[in-house]
Design a protein around this motif. Structure first.
Motif, mmCIF file in Angstrom:
data_model
loop_
_atom_site.group_PDB
_atom_site.id
_atom_site.type_symbol
_atom_site.label_atom_id
_atom_site.label_comp_id
_atom_site.label_asym_id
_atom_site.label_seq_id
_atom_site.Cartn_x
_atom_site.Cartn_y
_atom_site.Cartn_z
ATOM 1 N N HIS A 199 1.149 -8.636 9.116
ATOM 2 C CA HIS A 199 1.425 -8.613 10.555
ATOM 3 C C HIS A 199 0.427 -7.707 11.261
ATOM 4 C CE1 HIS A 199 3.600 -4.697 10.351
ATOM 5 N NE2 HIS A 199 4.152 -5.152 9.256
ATOM 6 N N ASP A 242 1.196 0.410 7.305
ATOM 7 C CA ASP A 242 2.082 -0.712 7.719
ATOM 8 C C ASP A 242 1.487 -1.432 8.909
ATOM 9 O OD1 ASP A 242 4.205 -2.414 8.001
ATOM 10 O OD2 ASP A 242 5.547 -0.923 8.841
ATOM 11 N N MET A 243 0.622 -2.451 8.758
ATOM 12 C CA MET A 243 -0.028 -2.803 7.531
ATOM 13 C C MET A 243 -1.460 -3.261 7.780
ATOM 14 S SD MET A 243 2.058 -6.322 6.672
ATOM 15 C CE MET A 243 0.897 -6.874 5.430
ATOM 16 N N GLU A 258 6.277 -8.715 14.010
ATOM 17 C CA GLU A 258 7.060 -8.582 12.774
ATOM 18 C C GLU A 258 8.050 -7.443 12.917
ATOM 19 O OE1 GLU A 258 8.072 -6.988 8.737
ATOM 20 O OE2 GLU A 258 7.119 -5.971 10.399
ATOM 21 N N GLU A 259 7.613 -6.389 13.598
ATOM 22 C CA GLU A 259 8.449 -5.188 13.715
ATOM 23 C C GLU A 259 9.633 -5.400 14.654
ATOM 24 O OE1 GLU A 259 8.137 -2.810 11.738
ATOM 25 O OE2 GLU A 259 6.053 -2.484 11.181
ATOM 26 N N GLU A 280 2.730 -6.117 2.504
ATOM 27 C CA GLU A 280 3.427 -4.902 2.963
ATOM 28 C C GLU A 280 3.198 -3.793 1.940
ATOM 29 O OE1 GLU A 280 5.150 -4.097 5.631
ATOM 30 O OE2 GLU A 280 5.467 -6.034 6.633
HETATM 31 ZN ZN LIG Z 1 5.220 -3.962 7.949
#
Ligand SMILES: [Zn+2]
Length: 377
Positions: A72, A104-105, A136-137, A164
């Protein structure tokens, strides 16, 4: 093309403040340009929000099953106290590369991008795909739009590697998750005349009781010993409501989250709570239910070809399970084998002075190079 190494690419990527929930044209544009110059075929896939996109790129023959590297592009906001420097400017501190998203990431993305031009120069018998997502978060909101397009873009990949942070040890399973926000509307009034109002907090007590009972029931199984705890779980994480002790509260809102073992749909764990809203509507309250995010569990067999491949590439036996969630479950639900493996440590994510080690980047670069060598003719 002039080769940028992973560290230089990471420095560039960290410099794009691609915070979850915001427009991401800058980072997508830079990556797309870089990949096109490396000879990849690149698709920018706009999401329904209009200001942000996923990115999909392929090198090699797209009509054959290959491997997909997923990551992501968004990062969490850098509001934590304790940052010693600008979170969106990569800082070198001995072996550490400090900045938002290093673990991350964006570290994984940087490794993939650094290796890609080398792999692209080889004659490939099987393709390598890059699938970079947004938001994604925010509960994996972007990637479903990308996954829906994969059948138009390539033959079904033989395996998806979700980079990840896992200290470069593959992980075969994680729990699924579903989160929802519930808001109840009653009728305000003075607390001396409860007969004229409708107390939204009292009504929410009914929902809370159901949530607590459901959480207790889940501890009795079903069980999957790969996970900690070995059962699905549920909790109410926030509650808001009321203005003053002598005013009948008109509104009350909660957020509830369920985490499901493999084989259980996390959304199904919230169904009983959603069903209770009917009863409250019958009592005259207005109700609002919103699913704020969900992703399915990941579960890959220990003897799956992808698990064995990752063991060869990393030299380590894949871990059975972790407690955090990723996009991997969504790939698996769409019919692709998926596994987690990326550089850095999840324990550094979402914290001030997030970092990755230069050695961790090098090890990840070597892993992706080894994968690329297997795709060559
Ligand atoms: Zn992540």
């Amino acid at each position: 093309m002039s080769g940028m190494n992973a560290e230089e690419i990471l420095e560039t990527l960290v410099g794009f403040p691609s915070v979850v929930g915001s427009a991401n044209g800058e980072i997508v544009g830079w990556i797309a340009d870089y990949l096109e110059r490396a000879g990849a075929s690149v698709h920018i896939l706009a999401g329904p929000e209009g200001d942000r996109s996923n990115l999909f790129a392929t090198i090699g023959p797209a009509d054959r099953p290959g491997y997909l590297l997923s990551g992501h592009m968004d990062v969490v906001a850098a509001n934590e106290p304790g940052w010693d420097s600008d979170p969106f400017r990569l800082r070198r501190e001995g072996p550490k590369l400090v900045g938002r998203g290093t673990s991350d990431m964006k570290g994984f993305l940087a490794c993939v991008l650094a290796v890609l031009p080398t792999i692209a120069r080889r004659p490939l018998a099987r393709p390598l795909h890059l699938a970079f997502s947004y938001d994604e978060e925010a509960g994996c909101r972007g990637v479903p739009h990308l996954i829906a397009r994969i059948p138009d873009l390539c033959a079904t990949p033989a395996g998806c590697i979700i980079g990840e942070p896992s200290e470069l040890r593959a992980i075969r399973a994680h729990k699924g998750k579903a989160a929802a926000r519930i808001e109840l509307g009653g009728r305000a009034g003075h607390s001396s005349r409860p007969d004229l109002g409708l107390n939204a907090i009292h009504a929410m007590a009914d929902i809370l009781a159901h949530a607590v009972a459901a959480a207790e029931r889940l501890t009795a199984g079903p069980f999957d010993a790969n996970f900690e705890p070995p059962y699905s779980s549920l909790q109410v994480g926030t509650i808001q409501g009321g203005q003053a002790v002598n005013v009948i509260p008109e509104r009350c809102a909660i957020e509830v989250e369920a985490r499901a073992i493999a084989g259980v749909d996390p959304r199904s764990l919230l169904a009983d709570i959603e069903g209770r809203l009917d009863v409250l509507r019958d009592k005259g309250l207005s109700t609002h239910w919103e699913m704020t995010g969900s992703y399915p569990a990941l579960s890959l067999a220990a003897n799956a070809p992808l698990a064995l491949l990752m063991e060869e590439l990393t030299g380590k036996t894949p871990l059975a399970a972790v407690s955090y969630g990723t996009e991997a479950g969504l790939y698996q639900a769409a019919g692709m084998e998926a596994i987690i493996c990326g550089p850095g440590d999840i324990g550094r994510a979402h914290k001030a002075n997030e970092f990755i080690l230069a050695d961790e980047l090098s090890a990840c670069v070597a892993m992706i190079e080894a994968l690329g060598a297997r795709l060559a003719r």
